[in-house]
Design an enzyme around this catalytic site. Structure first.
Site, mmCIF file in Angstrom:
data_model
loop_
_atom_site.group_PDB
_atom_site.id
_atom_site.type_symbol
_atom_site.label_atom_id
_atom_site.label_comp_id
_atom_site.label_asym_id
_atom_site.label_seq_id
_atom_site.Cartn_x
_atom_site.Cartn_y
_atom_site.Cartn_z
ATOM 1 N N CYS A 22 -122.170 81.851 -76.099
ATOM 2 C CA CYS A 22 -121.906 80.779 -76.980
ATOM 3 C C CYS A 22 -122.023 79.617 -76.362
ATOM 4 C CB CYS A 22 -120.256 80.873 -77.526
ATOM 5 S SG CYS A 22 -119.199 80.448 -76.047
ATOM 6 N N HIS A 51 -115.521 84.516 -68.438
ATOM 7 C CA HIS A 51 -115.083 85.781 -67.879
ATOM 8 C C HIS A 51 -116.090 87.023 -68.108
ATOM 9 C CE1 HIS A 51 -110.438 85.028 -69.072
ATOM 10 N NE2 HIS A 51 -110.927 84.840 -67.679
ATOM 11 N N GLU A 136 -106.428 80.751 -71.381
ATOM 12 C CA GLU A 136 -106.564 79.733 -72.692
ATOM 13 C C GLU A 136 -105.090 79.496 -73.107
ATOM 14 O OE1 GLU A 136 -108.172 79.375 -77.043
ATOM 15 O OE2 GLU A 136 -109.401 80.599 -75.615
ATOM 16 N N CYS A 204 -113.122 80.556 -82.861
ATOM 17 C CA CYS A 204 -114.176 79.802 -82.690
ATOM 18 C C CYS A 204 -115.283 80.395 -83.538
ATOM 19 C CB CYS A 204 -114.664 79.550 -81.322
ATOM 20 S SG CYS A 204 -115.673 80.941 -80.590
ATOM 21 N N SER A 232 -112.685 89.998 -70.522
ATOM 22 C CA SER A 232 -113.020 89.439 -71.627
ATOM 23 C C SER A 232 -112.530 89.488 -72.931
ATOM 24 C CB SER A 232 -114.581 89.487 -71.928
ATOM 25 O OG SER A 232 -115.123 88.771 -73.130
ATOM 26 N N ASN A 234 -112.590 88.146 -75.843
ATOM 27 C CA ASN A 234 -113.571 88.405 -77.140
ATOM 28 C C ASN A 234 -114.428 89.556 -77.114
ATOM 29 O OD1 ASN A 234 -116.626 87.452 -76.888
ATOM 30 N ND2 ASN A 234 -115.669 86.366 -75.371
#
EC number: 1.17.7.4
Length: 330
Positions: A22, A51, A136, A204, A232, A234
């Site tokens: 991204c 990550h 985060e 996001c 990770s 996501n």
């Protein structure tokens, strides 16, 4: 094409688009590379810049040193903060150690930090939807620790307590499953009908787009392979989304070497995608691995166009501009 029945016996791969890097990850990785070019090794990075094991190992070979705590960085050195963001206390620690800092926090994470600060100033109770221990979440919570309560999924809603049910807002970790987040929001609204939503969706754009693409793959694939590291968030969510969307099997792998050939038994259509921290070289490796086993027909499943880019951290832009100006005068 996608949605059409494959010819009987034809083995194929449905390749998700968008997938992989991204804008925030791309910016963070380039920032480490530019810093190494600009200042030379070593460049210290607090936590993994993103990550992904392959990315971290590649940057280590170039001279990046990843540390868990600011105190591990020698005084007077350069330290970069990862794409996941850090709490204000970390900036203070860096100042105490006289460290030069480069902040590679994803701008979308920075947006959530600013929302947390604003709502805390207005004395709201902030319900932060996210996973305990994720970098985060730690960074966002640190912006307003006295106002933020972590809500780790819909099952955690029963444990939530606020001072004033009419003055409460929700924010979210950016890398969660969209569906799970909204399930948690719905549960919170059931408990607090006047719950305020953030001015813009915190999940996001890249996370949403990759999850939508996975759902599309799941319509036709008997197996969905997600390339991504085990830490990770996501990438893990994408495996869950594929299974919830109805694909019979989905697995997370760092690279082709981690694929179990037994997964392919009885499978004619493999869906393939990758997390937002994954370079395409790893996906290419999986495509080659599958081709060697008869899955040579690759179709791209495009569900969105992505054109967002982020400029480099301001500290690098400033120094790079100065270097360019100096070179032009020679």
């Amino acid at each position: 094409m996608v949605g059409m029945t494959a010819t009987p016996g034809t083995r194929r791969v449905l390749l998700a688009a968008p997938r992989g890097y991204c804008a925030g990850v791309d910016r963070a990785v380039i920032a480490v590379e530019k810093a190494l070019e600009q200042y030379g090794a070593p460049i210290y990075v607090r936590h993994e810049i993103v990550h992904n094991k392959y990315v971290v190992q590649t940057l280590e070979k170039k001279g990046a040193i990843f540390v868990d705590q600011t105190v591990e960085v020698p005084e007077g050195s350069i330290v970069m903060f990862s794409a996941h963001g850090v709490a204000p206390t970390v900036h203070a620690e860096a100042a105490e150690r006289k460290l030069a800092t480069i902040d590679a926090t994803c701008p979308l994470v920075t947006k959530v930090h600013k929302e947390a600060v604003r709502f805390a100033k207005e004395d709201y109770d902030i319900l932060l939807i996210g996973h305990e221990g994720h970098e985060e979440v730690i960074g966002t919570s640190g912006e307003a620790p006295d106002h933020i309560t972590l809500v780790d999924g819909p099952d955690d809603v029963a444990n939530v307590e606020v001072r004033d049910p009419d003055k409460v807002v929700w924010l979210s970790q950016t890398t969660l499953s969209v569906d799970e987040t909204m399930e948690t929001v719905d549960a919170l609204k059931g408990k607090y009908p006047n719950l305020l939503s953030p001015p813009s969706d915190d999940i996001c754009y890249a996370t949403q787009n990759r999850q939508i693409a996975v759902k599309k793959l799941a319509e036709d694939a008997e197996l969905v392979i997600v390339v991504g590291s085990k830490n990770s968030s996501n990438s893990i969510r994408m495996v869950e989304v594929a299974l919830e969307a109805g694909t019979p099997a989905s697995h997370l792998v760092d690279n082709a070497e981690e694929i179990d050939e037994a997964w392919l038994e009885g499978v004619t259509t493999v869906g393939l995608t990758s997390g937002a921290s994954v370079p395409d070289v790893l996906v290419d490796g999986v495509i080659e691995w599958l081709a060697e086993r008869g899955y040579g027909d690759v179709e791209t499943v495009k569900t969105a166009e992505e054109s967002i880019t982020f400029s480099l951290p301001k500290e690098l832009r400033r120094d790079l501009r100065a270097e360019a100006a100096e070179l032009s005068q020679r």
